[in-house]
Structure formats: C-alpha cells, structure tokens
Design a protein around this motif. Structure first.
Motif, PDB file in Angstrom:
ATOM      1  N   TYR A 145       0.788  -1.344   0.119  1.00 17.30           N
ATOM      2  CA  TYR A 145      -0.021   0.124  -0.081  1.00 17.30           C
ATOM      3  C   TYR A 145       0.854   1.149  -0.122  1.00 17.30           C
ATOM      4  O   TYR A 145       0.735   2.326  -0.694  1.00 17.30           O
ATOM      5  N   ALA A 148       2.336   1.799  -3.396  1.00 17.19           N
ATOM      6  CA  ALA A 148       1.342   2.426  -4.261  1.00 17.19           C
ATOM      7  C   ALA A 148       1.131   3.569  -4.360  1.00 17.19           C
ATOM      8  O   ALA A 148       0.765   4.755  -4.936  1.00 17.19           O
ATOM      9  N   TYR A 149       1.104   4.071  -2.800  1.00 19.47           N
ATOM     10  CA  TYR A 149       0.633   5.569  -2.458  1.00 19.47           C
ATOM     11  C   TYR A 149       1.840   6.253  -3.179  1.00 19.47           C
ATOM     12  O   TYR A 149       1.617   7.548  -3.621  1.00 19.47           O
ATOM     13  N   GLY A 152       1.059   6.631  -6.701  1.00 20.08           N
ATOM     14  CA  GLY A 152      -0.275   7.374  -6.660  1.00 20.08           C
ATOM     15  C   GLY A 152      -0.039   9.043  -6.421  1.00 20.08           C
ATOM     16  O   GLY A 152      -0.613   9.872  -7.164  1.00 20.08           O
ATOM     17  N   ARG A 155       1.499  10.734  -9.460  1.00 17.87           N
ATOM     18  CA  ARG A 155       0.290  10.938 -10.581  1.00 17.87           C
ATOM     19  C   ARG A 155      -0.392  11.979 -10.023  1.00 17.87           C
ATOM     20  O   ARG A 155      -0.920  12.911 -10.849  1.00 17.87           O
ATOM     21  N   LEU A 165      -4.986  13.808  -2.328  1.00 14.35           N
ATOM     22  CA  LEU A 165      -4.568  12.519  -1.987  1.00 14.35           C
ATOM     23  C   LEU A 165      -3.646  12.345  -0.797  1.00 14.35           C
ATOM     24  O   LEU A 165      -3.759  11.374   0.042  1.00 14.35           O
ATOM     25  N   LEU A 168      -5.931  11.229   2.253  1.00 12.82           N
ATOM     26  CA  LEU A 168      -6.096   9.577   2.125  1.00 12.82           C
ATOM     27  C   LEU A 168      -4.866   9.336   3.033  1.00 12.82           C
ATOM     28  O   LEU A 168      -4.807   8.276   3.902  1.00 12.82           O
ATOM     29  N   THR A 244      -7.632   1.035  -2.932  1.00 10.84           N
ATOM     30  CA  THR A 244      -6.841   1.907  -3.579  1.00 10.84           C
ATOM     31  C   THR A 244      -6.220   1.593  -4.802  1.00 10.84           C
ATOM     32  O   THR A 244      -5.483   2.374  -5.609  1.00 10.84           O
ATOM     33  N   GLN A 245      -6.551   0.317  -5.329  1.00 10.54           N
ATOM     34  CA  GLN A 245      -5.908  -0.145  -6.490  1.00 10.54           C
ATOM     35  C   GLN A 245      -6.812   0.279  -7.741  1.00 10.54           C
ATOM     36  O   GLN A 245      -6.509   0.193  -8.873  1.00 10.54           O
ATOM     37  N   GLN A 246      -8.023   0.694  -7.447  1.00  7.01           N
ATOM     38  CA  GLN A 246      -8.809   1.290  -8.546  1.00  7.01           C
ATOM     39  C   GLN A 246      -7.931   2.625  -9.109  1.00  7.01           C
ATOM     40  O   GLN A 246      -7.341   3.287  -8.660  1.00  7.01           O
ATOM     41  N   ASP A 247      -8.408   2.736 -10.319  1.00  3.40           N
ATOM     42  CA  ASP A 247      -8.085   3.925 -11.135  1.00  3.40           C
ATOM     43  C   ASP A 247      -8.497   5.299 -10.679  1.00  3.40           C
ATOM     44  O   ASP A 247      -9.827   5.438 -10.403  1.00  3.40           O
ATOM     45  N   PHE A 248      -7.691   6.264  -9.945  1.00  4.77           N
ATOM     46  CA  PHE A 248      -8.382   7.304  -9.523  1.00  4.77           C
ATOM     47  C   PHE A 248      -8.652   8.507 -10.403  1.00  4.77           C
ATOM     48  O   PHE A 248      -9.100   9.470  -9.959  1.00  4.77           O
ATOM     49  N   TYR A 252     -10.613  11.841  -9.440  1.00  6.96           N
ATOM     50  CA  TYR A 252     -10.088  13.021  -9.530  1.00  6.96           C
ATOM     51  C   TYR A 252     -10.715  14.094 -10.555  1.00  6.96           C
ATOM     52  O   TYR A 252     -10.857  15.020 -10.604  1.00  6.96           O
TER      53      TYR A 252
END
Ligand code: PHE
Ligand code: FE
Length: 276
Positions: A145, A148-149, A152, A155, A165, A168, A244-248, A252
């Motif tokens: 996680y 990935a953060y 993320g 991005r 973000l 989160l 949180t693996q889904q496309d944000f 956004y």
C-alpha cells in the motif's frame, strides 16, 4: 527550519535529500529520550494497537535499547518486505517523498525531540518516523500500500490533486483505525507514537469514527494542531489496498468539477457516512 542537530547541520544532503545517520554520534541523553518514549508507548499499546504493529516492533527489535541503528534494522526490514529506512534532515519536497516511497524507501528524520518536548512536536522526529511508521512496513499488504501510495502521489501531483490524495495518507497511514471482529484498534503512526491520542482516538466522545469510504476520506479536511475530531475505520488492510488499487482518474475528474470538502468535524448536510 532548525531542529538543533549538529550531525545534520554538518552534512550536505544528496540529490535525493538523504544524509547519513552517523549513529555513534547520538548522545546518551538522546538515546534516553527514545527509551522513555518507547517504554511509555509500549505500556499502553497492547490491546490498543493492531496486532501487526506489535509484531512489527518485535520483528525489528525496536526496543533493544536506544535509538535504532539503520545498519541493524534495515537488513531485517529488507528481508521481510524489501523496504528500507533512509535518513533525511527535515521534511522533504512532495516529489522527493513520493519517489522514495515508490522505491520502497521510507524517509525518516535523524533528530530526536528534546526531553522537554515529549508530547509536542512541530515536525516529525525519528521516534515518530521509526517507532510510528516502520513496524507496519513489516506487513506485506501494508508495505505494498505504501509503495502504491508513492506512485499514486506522483500521478496526483501531475494532475493537481495532491490535496485530496494527502487526506488519504492522513486518515490511513497517520491516523487510521481498524476494526476486526468488533475490536477497534489503532494502526496510524500519528496515534501510536502519541501518548495522548492513543487512548483518545479509541474512546473519546469528542471524536467521531466513520467507516472507511475512499472518496469521502479524500473530501474530508483534517487538523494538524490538535487531536483529530474524526477517524476513518477500515475492516482489513486488504480492504485498504483493494480500494486504492482502482484507477483514481474518474474520482479526480469529479474533484476537478466539484472540490467541495467536509470540515474537520464532518458535519455536512446530507451526511450518510456510517458511524462505527
Ligand atoms: N490507484 C491510485 C491511482 O490510480 C494510486 C494509489 C494507490 C493512490 C494507493 C494511493 C494509494 O492514482
Ligand atoms: Fe508520519
């Protein structure tokens, strides 16, 4: 920004802002501050902090006496999840922070608070950073996680959505609660490293505890100057990683059209969040 640490001041940070820990330069008084804080927190955390956090403390042997030496804890952490801790002089710019996380490096401050600052800190020190954050990095799901953060974050920065973000991170990594089989526990670093907020977060009636809802979290403001008025509660670390693996991207886009946020007490009209 001065944290009064000559071992920081004598160094020129590398391009990625890292410095050397120079562990043998910590004074006995500095080690004693760690020991005091360590004892105080580990007395109140059993039954309050999530089991994975307590196991992480043991796996890394963070209570072996004095400030941890990165040369000792990093091989253990690397063997468990491929993460390591690097030292930085103070808070680093967002892009540098995200780049470290995306590469499984956790940036921690070198300095430790003074004996008269046990409860109040203007910026995170090595006790908050290592005691608070690093035990959870021994858990593979949480380790993934955090990486990935970091990605993320890179991005979100390019899309201008850092504010959302960052909420989160705040409501999970720093101030997250988890409920397993009716048992409410702490996993957030900002809570486990705080003697006051540890009991408060679980039981105070001044705070609300809401079920984790990704978009809701990213639309909720937070306070940095006092205990939180609101916590979000996950069911499992798999739930957190999964959500949180889904496309944000679509989320956004909704923020771009309407960035309305809930206040720190989250008393917005039509609030349907579920209280724990
Ligand atoms: N899934 C997020 C995105 O598409 C990335 C991310 C993962 C953000 C985990 C935070 C935590 O941007
Ligand atoms: Fe922190």
């Amino acid at each position: 920004m001065s944290v009064n640490d000559p071992v920081i001041d004598e160094q020129t940070p590398a391009a990625d802002y890292t410095i050397e820990q120079r562990w043998e330069r910590y004074t006995d008084d500095e080690h004693a501050v760690w020991d005091t804080l360590y004892r105080r927190q580990t007395e109140m955390l059993p039954g309050r902090a999530v089991e994975e956090f307590m196991l992480g403390l043991d796996k890394l042997d963070l209570g072996s006496g004095g400030i941890p030496d990165l040369r000792v804890i990093n091989p253990k952490l690397e063997a468990l999840t491929g993460w390591s801790v690097v030292m930085v002089p103070h808070l680093v710019p967002d892009d540098v922070f995200f780049d470290h996380l995306a590469n499984r490096r956790f940036p921690a401050g070198r300095f430790i608070r003074k004996p008269d600052q046990l409860d109040y800190l203007e910026e995170p020190d090595i006790f908050h950073d290592i005691f608070g954050h690093v035990p959870m990095l021994t858990l593979p799901t949480f380790a993934d996680y955090m990486q990935a953060y970091g990605r993320g974050g890179q991005r979100a920065q390019s899309l201008g959505r850092l504010k959302e973000l960052a909420r989160l991170y705040w409501y999970t990594v720093e101030f997250g609660l988890i409920e397993q089989a009716g048992d409410l526990r702490i996993y957030g670093a900002g809570i486990v490293s705080s003697a006051g907020e540890t009991p408060y977060s679980l039981t105070s009636d001044k705070a609300r505890r809401l079920r984790f809802d990704l978009e809701r979290v990213m639309r909720t403001e937070y306070r940095i100057d006092d205990f939180q008025r609101l916590y979000f509660v996950i069911d499992s670390f798999e739930q957190l990683l999964g959500a949180t693996q889904q496309d944000f991207g679509p989320i956004y886009e909704r923020f771009a059209r309407d960035a309305t946020a809930y206040g720190i007490e989250a008393e917005a009209e039509g609030d349907v969040s579920v209280e724990v």
